[in-house]
Scaffold this motif. Structure first.
Motif, PDB file in Angstrom:
ATOM      1  N   VAL A   1      44.350 -60.492  27.291  1.00  0.00           N
ATOM      2  CA  VAL A   1      45.555 -60.617  28.131  1.00  0.00           C
ATOM      3  C   VAL A   1      45.359 -59.885  29.460  1.00  0.00           C
ATOM      4  N   LEU A   2      44.802 -58.681  29.400  1.00  0.00           N
ATOM      5  CA  LEU A   2      44.569 -57.915  30.627  1.00  0.00           C
ATOM      6  C   LEU A   2      43.554 -58.611  31.533  1.00  0.00           C
ATOM      7  N   SER A   3      42.566 -59.275  30.941  1.00  0.00           N
ATOM      8  CA  SER A   3      41.580 -59.979  31.764  1.00  0.00           C
ATOM      9  C   SER A   3      42.205 -61.145  32.517  1.00  0.00           C
ATOM     10  N   ARG A   4      43.286 -61.705  31.974  1.00  0.00           N
ATOM     11  CA  ARG A   4      43.988 -62.797  32.651  1.00  0.00           C
ATOM     12  C   ARG A   4      44.999 -62.275  33.656  1.00  0.00           C
ATOM     13  N   ARG A   5      45.398 -61.015  33.502  1.00  0.00           N
ATOM     14  CA  ARG A   5      46.317 -60.387  34.465  1.00  0.00           C
ATOM     15  C   ARG A   5      45.563 -59.241  35.137  1.00  0.00           C
ATOM     16  N   ARG A   6      44.566 -59.619  35.901  1.00  0.00           N
ATOM     17  CA  ARG A   6      43.601 -58.674  36.442  1.00  0.00           C
ATOM     18  C   ARG A   6      44.233 -57.662  37.395  1.00  0.00           C
ATOM     19  N   LEU A   7      45.104 -58.130  38.275  1.00  0.00           N
ATOM     20  CA  LEU A   7      45.719 -57.223  39.255  1.00  0.00           C
ATOM     21  C   LEU A   7      46.529 -56.138  38.557  1.00  0.00           C
ATOM     22  N   PHE A   8      47.307 -56.546  37.558  1.00  0.00           N
ATOM     23  CA  PHE A   8      48.093 -55.577  36.800  1.00  0.00           C
ATOM     24  C   PHE A   8      47.173 -54.593  36.082  1.00  0.00           C
ATOM     25  N   ALA A   9      46.097 -55.118  35.502  1.00  0.00           N
ATOM     26  CA  ALA A   9      45.164 -54.256  34.766  1.00  0.00           C
ATOM     27  C   ALA A   9      44.508 -53.236  35.688  1.00  0.00           C
ATOM     28  N   MET A  10      44.095 -53.673  36.875  1.00  0.00           N
ATOM     29  CA  MET A  10      43.426 -52.754  37.794  1.00  0.00           C
ATOM     30  C   MET A  10      44.403 -51.716  38.355  1.00  0.00           C
ATOM     31  N   ARG A  11      45.662 -52.112  38.560  1.00  0.00           N
ATOM     32  CA  ARG A  11      46.661 -51.109  38.987  1.00  0.00           C
ATOM     33  C   ARG A  11      46.839 -50.052  37.905  1.00  0.00           C
TER      34      ARG A  11
ATOM     35  N   ARG B   1      36.515 -47.440  37.858  1.00  0.00           N
ATOM     36  CA  ARG B   1      37.047 -48.737  38.288  1.00  0.00           C
ATOM     37  C   ARG B   1      36.012 -49.841  38.061  1.00  0.00           C
ATOM     38  N   GLU B   2      34.747 -49.531  38.366  1.00  0.00           N
ATOM     39  CA  GLU B   2      33.676 -50.503  38.146  1.00  0.00           C
ATOM     40  C   GLU B   2      33.538 -50.834  36.659  1.00  0.00           C
ATOM     41  N   MET B   3      33.627 -49.808  35.816  1.00  0.00           N
ATOM     42  CA  MET B   3      33.519 -50.034  34.374  1.00  0.00           C
ATOM     43  C   MET B   3      34.677 -50.881  33.863  1.00  0.00           C
ATOM     44  N   ALA B   4      35.881 -50.628  34.379  1.00  0.00           N
ATOM     45  CA  ALA B   4      37.041 -51.414  33.961  1.00  0.00           C
ATOM     46  C   ALA B   4      36.897 -52.873  34.379  1.00  0.00           C
ATOM     47  N   GLU B   5      36.408 -53.114  35.589  1.00  0.00           N
ATOM     48  CA  GLU B   5      36.217 -54.486  36.063  1.00  0.00           C
ATOM     49  C   GLU B   5      35.176 -55.217  35.221  1.00  0.00           C
ATOM     50  N   SER B   6      34.106 -54.504  34.867  1.00  0.00           N
ATOM     51  CA  SER B   6      33.074 -55.125  34.037  1.00  0.00           C
ATOM     52  C   SER B   6      33.607 -55.453  32.643  1.00  0.00           C
ATOM     53  N   ALA B   7      34.419 -54.547  32.078  1.00  0.00           N
ATOM     54  CA  ALA B   7      35.008 -54.809  30.760  1.00  0.00           C
ATOM     55  C   ALA B   7      35.916 -56.032  30.803  1.00  0.00           C
ATOM     56  N   LEU B   8      36.687 -56.155  31.869  1.00  0.00           N
ATOM     57  CA  LEU B   8      37.568 -57.316  32.008  1.00  0.00           C
ATOM     58  C   LEU B   8      36.757 -58.595  32.173  1.00  0.00           C
ATOM     59  N   ASP B   9      35.641 -58.507  32.933  1.00  0.00           N
ATOM     60  CA  ASP B   9      34.768 -59.672  33.073  1.00  0.00           C
ATOM     61  C   ASP B   9      34.214 -60.091  31.717  1.00  0.00           C
ATOM     62  N   GLY B  10      33.857 -59.081  30.894  1.00  0.00           N
ATOM     63  CA  GLY B  10      33.308 -59.392  29.579  1.00  0.00           C
ATOM     64  C   GLY B  10      34.298 -60.121  28.702  1.00  0.00           C
ATOM     65  N   PHE B  11      35.537 -59.660  28.654  1.00  0.00           N
ATOM     66  CA  PHE B  11      36.527 -60.292  27.781  1.00  0.00           C
ATOM     67  C   PHE B  11      37.136 -61.544  28.396  1.00  0.00           C
ATOM     68  N   ALA B  12      36.902 -61.767  29.690  1.00  0.00           N
ATOM     69  CA  ALA B  12      37.428 -62.974  30.311  1.00  0.00           C
ATOM     70  C   ALA B  12      36.805 -64.230  29.708  1.00  0.00           C
TER      71      ALA B  12
END
Length: 318
Positions: free
Chosen positions: A141-151, A169-180
């Protein structure tokens, strides 16, 4: 245990069937590498040989070092070989673990009518299913709502030292890319299919081992052994899970399936080698074949520079 009977059971085993199981295991390692490639979607130009080699080197590391450090090693290795962020590689491994757990839990659910699973195992599986499922759904869900997740990450990052915030921040973006990738129906279907086929073949490897030792258990027992030992591997332990793997196999065969303890010990010793030796040799072979490439990697360069600095400091210290 009666070691003479353990030795007798080992001598009477069908080693042609054991050898066939070892070859089939090598094929399952290839299947895992091909599934790993799908996890990097939308990247499609990754070298399958590098993926296969990095995976086997990870098993090699796990076989000689404690605490399951191989996953960190293969994430870094692939980042060096393919120029991908190590954090991005690690995120795919996390997703891979989630897929493994979910697949095996589904297998366990299918086994319930056919295998008398201990109540404590059912309770543990139920708790694990809830935890893993909740984490997976949340991250998808967070990977689909990326802006909210990064905030959200930025707000949490305020509590970290400033020099670590960019990396977090880089690690969080990579994790979201993985689950996307799991939010893409077509890719998710491919990953489910790869996972199912891979674990079925692993179960066949274990089943071939039980047949080689003439254990009076069916294919369902082999699947349950795979589930029990794989969950045991998730817990950081001894190199190659020596002792841990054997204890799980022996206890499962004797308590759940009524196998004689001496035969269970003999089977555990040999089947562990089936899982231990092939990836170890494949990992060593990959490192040997790619030794020229590894000498040019930044990791070895930094290691060499650090070592030279230590030598220089030692030589100048009175």
């Amino acid at each position: 245990m009666h070691w003479s009977e353990v030795g007798t059971a080992a001598r009477e085993a069908n080693y042609l069937l054991i050898a066939a199981a070892a070859l089939l295991l090598c094929f399952t390692l290839l299947l895992r590498a091909l599934r790993w490639r799908v996890l990097f979607h939308p990247l499609t130009d990754l070298n399958s040989w590098y993926l296969f080699g990095s995976l086997n080197v990870a098993y090699l590391i796990n076989n000689i070092l404690p605490f399951n450090l191989g996953d960190l090693g293969r994430a870094y290795m692939l980042s060096e070989l393919e120029g991908i962020s190590a954090t991005r590689s690690l995120s795919t491994i996390i997703v891979e673990r989630v897929l493994d757990v979910v697949t095996l839990l589904v297998f366990l659910l299918v086994l319930v009518p056919f295998v008398d699973i201990p109540s404590r195992a059912r309770l543990s599986a139920a708790v694990l299913a809830v935890v893993v499922g909740s984490v997976a759904v949340t991250l998808i869900v967070l990977s689909r709502r990326r802006l909210f997740a990064m905030r959200l990450v930025d707000r949490i990052g305020r509590f970290a030292p400033e020099r670590f915030r960019a990396k977090l921040r880089e690690m969080a973006e990579s994790a979201l890319d993985g689950f996307a990738v799991l939010s893409n129906p077509r890719v998710a279907a491919q990953l489910i299919a790869w996972s199912t086929v891979t674990w079925l073949f692993v179960s066949v490897v274990v089943f071939m081992g039980t047949q080689a030792f003439s254990l009076d258990v069916g294919f369902g027992a082999a699947v349950f052994l795979v589930i029990a030992t794989t969950f045991g591997f998730f817990v950081p332990s001894s190199p190659g899970s020596f002792g841990v793997y054997h204890a799980i196999v022996i206890k499962t065969l004797t308590d759940v399936f009524g196998v004689d303890q001496d035969h269970a010990v003999s089977y555990a010793l040999i089947i562990h080698l089936v899982f231990y030796l092939p990836p170890t040799f494949l990992g060593l072979g990959f490192l040997w074949k790619e030794r020229q490439l590894w000498r040019r990697t930044s990791f070895l360069s930094k290691l060499g520079a650090f070592r030279r600095q230590q030598v220089e400091q030692a030589s100048t210290t009175p």
